[in-house]
Design a protein around this motif. Structure first.
Motif, PDB file in Angstrom:
ATOM      1  N   ARG A   1     -16.335 -42.057 -12.504  1.00 61.25           N
ATOM      2  CA  ARG A   1     -16.109 -40.610 -12.557  1.00 61.25           C
ATOM      3  C   ARG A   1     -14.722 -40.222 -12.071  1.00 61.25           C
ATOM      4  NH1 ARG A   1     -20.346 -37.160  -9.935  1.00 61.25           N
ATOM      5  NH2 ARG A   1     -19.687 -38.198  -8.025  1.00 61.25           N
ATOM      6  N   SER A   2     -13.940 -41.210 -11.619  1.00 59.66           N
ATOM      7  CA  SER A   2     -12.647 -40.884 -11.009  1.00 59.66           C
ATOM      8  C   SER A   2     -11.516 -41.001 -12.019  1.00 59.66           C
ATOM      9  CB  SER A   2     -12.373 -41.833  -9.847  1.00 59.66           C
ATOM     10  OG  SER A   2     -12.001 -43.092 -10.364  1.00 59.66           O
ATOM     11  N   THR A   3     -10.354 -40.569 -11.590  1.00 59.77           N
ATOM     12  CA  THR A   3      -9.155 -40.696 -12.416  1.00 59.77           C
ATOM     13  C   THR A   3      -8.944 -42.142 -12.844  1.00 59.77           C
ATOM     14  OG1 THR A   3      -8.162 -38.877 -11.231  1.00 59.77           O
ATOM     15  CG2 THR A   3      -6.674 -40.320 -12.415  1.00 59.77           C
ATOM     16  N   THR A   4      -9.067 -43.071 -11.880  1.00 62.76           N
ATOM     17  CA  THR A   4      -8.847 -44.479 -12.206  1.00 62.76           C
ATOM     18  C   THR A   4      -9.817 -44.951 -13.277  1.00 62.76           C
ATOM     19  OG1 THR A   4      -8.167 -44.785  -9.934  1.00 62.76           O
ATOM     20  CG2 THR A   4      -8.600 -46.760 -11.201  1.00 62.76           C
TER      21      THR A   4
ATOM     22  N   ALA B   1      -3.338 -35.767 -17.885  1.00 60.51           N
ATOM     23  CA  ALA B   1      -2.991 -34.744 -16.894  1.00 60.51           C
ATOM     24  C   ALA B   1      -2.941 -35.300 -15.480  1.00 60.51           C
ATOM     25  CB  ALA B   1      -4.007 -33.602 -16.960  1.00 60.51           C
ATOM     26  N   GLU B   2      -3.761 -36.326 -15.205  1.00 59.69           N
ATOM     27  CA  GLU B   2      -3.941 -36.735 -13.818  1.00 59.69           C
ATOM     28  C   GLU B   2      -2.955 -37.819 -13.409  1.00 59.69           C
ATOM     29  OE1 GLU B   2      -8.764 -36.140 -13.842  1.00 59.69           O
ATOM     30  OE2 GLU B   2      -7.886 -38.095 -14.236  1.00 59.69           O
ATOM     31  N   GLN B   3      -2.533 -37.742 -12.184  1.00 52.24           N
ATOM     32  CA  GLN B   3      -1.761 -38.826 -11.590  1.00 52.24           C
ATOM     33  C   GLN B   3      -2.654 -39.451 -10.527  1.00 52.24           C
ATOM     34  OE1 GLN B   3       2.042 -39.113 -11.353  1.00 52.24           O
ATOM     35  NE2 GLN B   3       2.685 -37.194 -12.274  1.00 52.24           N
ATOM     36  N   GLN B   4      -2.553 -40.752 -10.365  1.00 53.10           N
ATOM     37  CA  GLN B   4      -3.394 -41.395  -9.365  1.00 53.10           C
ATOM     38  C   GLN B   4      -2.530 -42.001  -8.273  1.00 53.10           C
ATOM     39  OE1 GLN B   4      -6.165 -41.226  -8.086  1.00 53.10           O
ATOM     40  NE2 GLN B   4      -7.572 -42.623  -9.061  1.00 53.10           N
ATOM     41  N   SER B   5      -2.873 -41.706  -7.024  1.00 54.01           N
ATOM     42  CA  SER B   5      -2.201 -42.351  -5.899  1.00 54.01           C
ATOM     43  C   SER B   5      -3.182 -43.324  -5.264  1.00 54.01           C
ATOM     44  CB  SER B   5      -1.780 -41.303  -4.880  1.00 54.01           C
ATOM     45  OG  SER B   5      -2.925 -40.663  -4.371  1.00 54.01           O
ATOM     46  N   VAL B   6      -2.675 -44.205  -4.392  1.00 58.11           N
ATOM     47  CA  VAL B   6      -3.566 -45.177  -3.739  1.00 58.11           C
ATOM     48  C   VAL B   6      -4.599 -44.441  -2.884  1.00 58.11           C
ATOM     49  CG1 VAL B   6      -3.689 -47.079  -2.114  1.00 58.11           C
ATOM     50  CG2 VAL B   6      -1.811 -46.953  -3.739  1.00 58.11           C
ATOM     51  N   GLY B   7      -4.116 -43.449  -2.126  1.00 58.14           N
ATOM     52  CA  GLY B   7      -5.040 -42.682  -1.285  1.00 58.14           C
ATOM     53  C   GLY B   7      -6.076 -41.973  -2.135  1.00 58.14           C
ATOM     54  N   GLY B   8      -5.605 -41.391  -3.245  1.00 60.51           N
ATOM     55  CA  GLY B   8      -6.513 -40.689  -4.140  1.00 60.51           C
ATOM     56  C   GLY B   8      -7.554 -41.628  -4.712  1.00 60.51           C
TER      57      GLY B   8
ATOM     58  N   LEU C   1     -13.385 -43.192  -4.596  1.00 56.73           N
ATOM     59  CA  LEU C   1     -14.524 -44.109  -4.517  1.00 56.73           C
ATOM     60  C   LEU C   1     -15.637 -43.508  -3.671  1.00 56.73           C
ATOM     61  CD1 LEU C   1     -12.900 -47.630  -4.174  1.00 56.73           C
ATOM     62  CD2 LEU C   1     -13.863 -46.546  -6.188  1.00 56.73           C
ATOM     63  N   VAL C   2     -15.255 -42.624  -2.747  1.00 54.82           N
ATOM     64  CA  VAL C   2     -16.275 -41.988  -1.908  1.00 54.82           C
ATOM     65  C   VAL C   2     -16.746 -40.691  -2.568  1.00 54.82           C
ATOM     66  CG1 VAL C   2     -16.821 -41.179   0.393  1.00 54.82           C
ATOM     67  CG2 VAL C   2     -15.141 -42.999   0.086  1.00 54.82           C
ATOM     68  N   ILE C   3     -15.836 -39.782  -2.809  1.00 55.90           N
ATOM     69  CA  ILE C   3     -16.178 -38.546  -3.508  1.00 55.90           C
ATOM     70  C   ILE C   3     -15.182 -38.376  -4.652  1.00 55.90           C
ATOM     71  CG2 ILE C   3     -16.504 -36.056  -3.319  1.00 55.90           C
ATOM     72  CD1 ILE C   3     -16.784 -36.542  -0.261  1.00 55.90           C
ATOM     73  N   PRO C   4     -15.576 -38.722  -5.869  1.00 55.68           N
ATOM     74  CA  PRO C   4     -14.611 -38.629  -6.964  1.00 55.68           C
ATOM     75  C   PRO C   4     -14.289 -37.186  -7.302  1.00 55.68           C
ATOM     76  CG  PRO C   4     -16.764 -39.244  -7.791  1.00 55.68           C
ATOM     77  CD  PRO C   4     -16.883 -39.210  -6.309  1.00 55.68           C
TER      78      PRO C   4
END
Lengths: 754, 263
Positions: free
Chosen positions: A590-593, B102-109, B114-117
């Motif tokens: 469900r995430s961006t990744t 649209a989305e950019q992903q960071s390591v923190g993100g 993984l916990v709350i998408p």
């Protein structure tokens, strides 16, 4: 700015290209130097040019030639070709011994009724007619009739494989073809094990070839059989070379591999070409399997299947196109074995493990060659031009109800059943299922989300399991720490194995990971200093996890456990880890990744244009997948109280891939379904305990199910349930909202398995 | 300073110079067109700018030399593109297709996910793209369920969802009829109004001449003309390239005289 000078940063690409070029030269030079040394030094030459090496090389070449034929004829990299050699050798051996042609076990619908009746009638007196398992030709046959029947069997087998397995998969994505061949691998091996067990069977000699007659060719001494087998392979390679270079059939097959329409223009149907190549492949593989089994004197179900790795190596060296190069490489790979085992015993410089030679070094060579060939030559396997390529199974977003209701209900049910209701057999099965779910999750991430095939998941798990064993029992690390240590090591090794994935994909990657699994199995897991030898690699677990603690406990005022093994709270430990990982993988989807991964799976170019770093995302997927597999291995170690090589050998990697695909490769629900199916899991325990299906059928049903799933139902069980559910829902909802899509692909509604 | 400027950009395939020393500029806020006959190297030119084929020469985007950067980094700099063959992510819903861009992903993100998408990170950009192209009603559909014309809009929306400074559009009008083509021109106008510069590659002369501010013409990889639509219409070399020398005196091609889309 401006001008013709290129930017300094462009030098990076130039440097990389030159490094690759230099590496190619270095590898070639090293190879030539090694070959020259081995051939010039009398001692080395003596142990390299051996009769047994020639026989081994001939077998590898036979399997490799078969693999090349099916690849060129139908685009299938047949992982099962080593098993086919074994299967045909068994057919021949049994014909010679008993005069019986054994048949694959056909499902007998009556046996279910038998099983149910036996439930109520403890004495096995009730029997229904069975499907015949063999055709008898009288007492043991002599050589020629047995050979003729075996070859007829090969032809039938080739036709069956073509028409019933791989022809329906013509337009399927490469992964479906790999899955089918893995299914075939498991099915044929399971059939042999079911019929003959795992102990070696003696093979009768061929009347006109004598083991005792040594032939001295000047540079090599070998017996008549070995000489004959070597010559036979070389003759076949030469024949195939002529067939492919000089005849219209060969030209058409080559044309079809490039472009299926090309073959039609030459007046051949691609279907005919594929079928003929399949028959050629099974006949050559089977025939040489028979002769090599004869020269080895015995046959057993474990040796020949693993030969697919050196065979694939040889085929890769030959670029899947050159029969002479492949044959030469196969002989080198076969002949290095006696040399390396000699060096291991006699040379002090040879890597040692304890006072023994380091095991499995001869098995590592193929893996290294595969990595080098793929890395240096880029995509070694020429892509086949087919008319359409199918897509991978759909990966739905986990629906809210499954996360909020389905997950907790299922988890709670597992806890209640595990603690209070299940009998000991089912308690063990529950733990097996939960561990299976974890490993299937690791497959879902790498194959389901990213579309990369990894056949080494149990190898990652095993690495982690042995680390857990050493850290917990020898270094006294307290409970949860070894799990993370093991998983992180698995992650790092996963990343290393993934590096080739940046340059190779699809089937090539399946080959790399499979070779890795075999190498790790032989070199590390079977190494006595790792697996503890007779003492075993034990794991020190806290009381509540230790499976050998039959204690009863009070939980919420209720008594858990019946005082028998296994410990009821062991399953709770597995359950907690499984639930956490299920939610992590669902969240990943469900995430961006997760979206980036699926975008990349669908279309790498477009994903890059959308700003997705394709290499980094691929590596990340491998890292996550290996990490999850590592956690799975650690849980296996804790829940069994030890780490043993048989739990993590390369067949287990194939099996878990099979069950993950069966369950549904692209969703958490699929992983859960896969977990139910694994060997020793709940479904098979039910079949065994309640319906009386013997345990050897696990592999058999798994293999059969895999082949059928690849052909009929590529979405797996979870995917099937989901689409059926959507269809039902559409039926009921039609009058209310005609605009909502009634098709199978609506993304945010899911009625699939929990 | 120009938003995008190439100097001496060349793409070679073996001995073939598919793009031959092209100098080219796009100013901010403009709609710049590139036309040329089949096989002139138009798509290769876009591939070169956006990082899908190796180039020599310089590519300056927003003041940065980008010719050495991988495709995904150029995209993140605000250099978007569409594909002639659309290349939608067939396994993702339309909404998710746009989200990926649209989305950019960071390591923190990533770890937080993984916990709350976060299911709707940067959703404003997705909404923006859906609005500009007027395809809000398609958001929950799958690419396999919609028409070819709608797929084209989705492909443009996906490029737009990244809020690029410049979007390169590869033959967006291919296969559209006159009315659809006009409609597309209108939507392109809306994209420009929203502050995105467009580089439009097409061989539909009618569309390019009617909407573009400035036009480049290439043939056999080399630039043969550049100028305003008026200048291009009367340039003898363009007329020759498009209509052959015999038709030299005719007006420039109308919308229907374009050839079949390149495949």
């Amino acid at each position: 700015m401006g001008g013709r000078a290129s930017h300094p940063a462009q030098w990076g690409a130039v440097i990389e290209r030159s490094i690759t070029q230099v590496a190619r030269w270095v590898v070639a030079a090293l190879g030539i130097a090694t070959a020259a040394f081995v051939l010039l030094d009398a001692e080395y030459r003596h142990h390299f040019l051996t009769g047994s090496g020639v026989a081994q090389g001939a077998l590898i070449a036979a399997v490799a030639l078969g693999v090349m034929l099916t690849y060129r004829g139908s685009g299938v990299v047949n992982f099962a070709n080593g098993v086919i050699a074994m299967y045909v050798a068994y057919v021949y051996t049994v014909l010679r011994r008993d005069g019986d042609l054994f048949l694959p076990p056909l499902p007998n619908p009556l046996s279910v009724i038998e099983g149910i009746v036996h439930q109520f009638q403890p004495h096995d007196t009730f029997h229904l007619p069975d499907i015949p398992t063999q055709i008898s030709f009288g007492n043991g046959l002599s050589f020629w009739p047995a050979l003729a029947i075996s070859l007829a069997f090969c032809i039938v087998l080739g036709l069956v494989l073509h028409f019933f397995v791989f022809r329906p998969l013509r337009f399927a994505p490469p992964i479906a073809k790999v899955v089918a061949s893995v299914g075939l691998f498991l099915l044929l091996e399971a059939t042999v094990i079911r019929r003959f067990g795992t102990r070696p069977i003696a093979v009768k000699p061929i009347p006109f070839l004598k083991k005792t007659t040594q032939m001295n060719l000047g540079f090599i001494k070998l017996n008549q059989e070995q000489f004959f087998v070597g010559m036979l392979v070389i003759a076949f390679a030469a024949l195939l070379w002529v067939l492919f270079q000089k005849t219209r059939f060969g030209l058409a097959t080559r044309a079809a591999a490039e472009n299926e329409k090309g073959a039609v223009v030459l007046g051949f149907s691609p279907d005919f070409l594929a079928g003929t190549n399949w028959v050629l492949s099974t006949v050559i593989t089977g025939l040489l399997g028979i002769f090599v089994a004869t020269s080895l004197s015995t046959i057993e179900p474990t040796v020949l299947p693993a030969l697919i790795v050196p065979a694939l190596t040889a085929a890769l060296v030959g670029g899947f196109t050159s029969f002479p190069r492949t044959t030469l490489a196969a002989f080198v790979l076969g002949m290095q074995k006696p040399l390396i085992s000699y060096l291991g015993v006699n040379k002090t410089w040879f890597p040692k493990s304890g006072d023994q030679a380091f095991p499995g070094v001869d098995r590592v060579l193929p893996f290294l060659v595969i990595v080098l060939v793929l890395y240096l030559a880029g995509d070694a396997l020429p892509a086949r031009g087919s008319i359409t390529a199918g897509r991978l199974p759909f990966s739905p977003t986990p629906p809210k109800w499954a996360l909020r209701i389905g997950g907790p209900v299922l988890g709670l049910a597992a806890a209640v059943f595990g603690l209070f209701i299940f009998s000991p057999a089912y308690r063990g099965a529950l733990s097996n299922t939960l561990v299976g779910v974890i490993i299937c999750l690791s497959v879902v991430v790498i194959t389901g989300f990213v579309g990369q095939i990894s056949l080494a998941q149990m190898a990652f798990a095993g690495i982690s399991a042995f680390i857990v064993s050493h850290l917990s029992s020898e270094h006294g690390w307290p409970f949860p720490l070894p799990i993370f240590a093991g998983a992180i090591v698995a992650l790092v090794i996963g990343l290393l194995v993934a590096l080739p994935a940046l340059r190779v994909r699809g089937v090539n990657l399946a080959i790399v990971t499979f070779a890795f699994a075999v190498a790790v199995d032989d070199m590390i897991f079977k190494n006595n200093s790792v697996n503890g030898g007779f003492k075993q690699a034990l794991v020190k677990a806290p009381d509540w996890i230790d499976p050998n603690q039959p204690k009863q406990r009070k939980i919420f005022g209720l008594i858990a456990g019946d005082g028998k093994l296994p410990n009821p709270t062991t399953a709770i430990f597995c359950l907690v880890v499984t639930v956490v990982l299920c939610y992590l993988v669902a969240n990943l989807r469900r995430s961006t990744t997760g979206r980036q991964m699926l975008a990349m799976r669908a279309n790498e170019r477009a994903a890059a244009a959308a700003g997705v770093n394709v290499s980094a995302t691929k590596l990340l997927a491998f890292a996550i997948s290996a990490f999850i597999a590592g956690i799975g291995g650690a849980v296996i170690a804790y829940r069994s109280g030890n780490a043993t090589p048989d739990k993590f050998d390369y067949t287990q990697s194939l099996v878990i891939f099979a069950f993950a695909y069966l369950g549904g490769i692209s969703s958490v629900g699929g992983a859960i379904a896969g977990g139910f199916l694994v060997a020793g899991g709940l479904v098979f325990t039910f079949l065994q305990q309640s319906l009386g299906v013997p345990p050897e059928f696990t592999l058999l049903l798994g293999g059969l199910g895999l082949v059928i799933t690849a052909i009929q139902n590529p979405e797996g069980i979870a995917g099937r349930l989901r689409t059926d559910g959507l269809r039902l829902k559409a039926k009921f909802q039609k009058p209310r909202s005609p605009s909502s899509a009634p098709t199978t692909a609506a993304p945010l509604v899911d009625t699939g398995s929990p | 300073m120009a938003l995008l400027e190439t100097t001496d950009m060349t793409v070679t395939f073996g001995g073939l110079r598919a793009v031959d020393s092209v100098d080219f500029r796009v100013e901010k806020g403009q709609l710049v067109g590139l036309i040329g006959p089949n096989g002139a190297g138009k798509t290769t030119f876009i591939d070169g700018i956006t990082g899908f084929v190796p180039t020599t020469g310089n590519i300056l985007f927003d003041g940065h030399e980008i010719s050495h950067e991988p495709a995904h980094r150029r995209a993140r700099r605000g250099l978007g593109r569409t594909w002639q063959s659309l290349e939608l992510f067939e396994d993702l819903s339309i909404e998710e297709n746009l989200q990926v861009a649209a989305e950019q992903q960071s390591v923190g993100g990533f770890l937080a996910d993984l916990v709350i998408p976060q299911r709707r990170r940067a959703y404003a950009n997705v909404q923006f793209a859906l609005d500009v192209l007027g395809i809000n009603d398609l958001a929950k559909r799958m690419p396999t369920e919609i028409s070819q014309g709608q797929r084209k809009l989705v492909s443009a929306a996906r490029a737009l969802a990244a809020r690029p400074q410049l979007v390169c559009m590869d033959e967006p009008a291919a296969g559209l009829d006159t009315k659809e083509s006009e409609d597309l021109g209108l939507r392109l106008g809306r994209i420009i109004d929203a502050g995105t510069t467009i580089f439009l590659v097409d061989h539909d002369m009618g569309l390019v001449l009617s909407v573009c501010d400035y036009i480049y013409v290439i043939e056999f990889g080399a630039k043969i003309a550049e100028g305003t639509p008026q200048q291009i219409k009367s340039d003898p070399r363009v007329i020759e390239a498009y209509l052959g020398s015999a038709a030299g005196s005719h007006e420039a091609a109308g919308p229907h005289e374009s050839a079949e889309p390149e495949k």
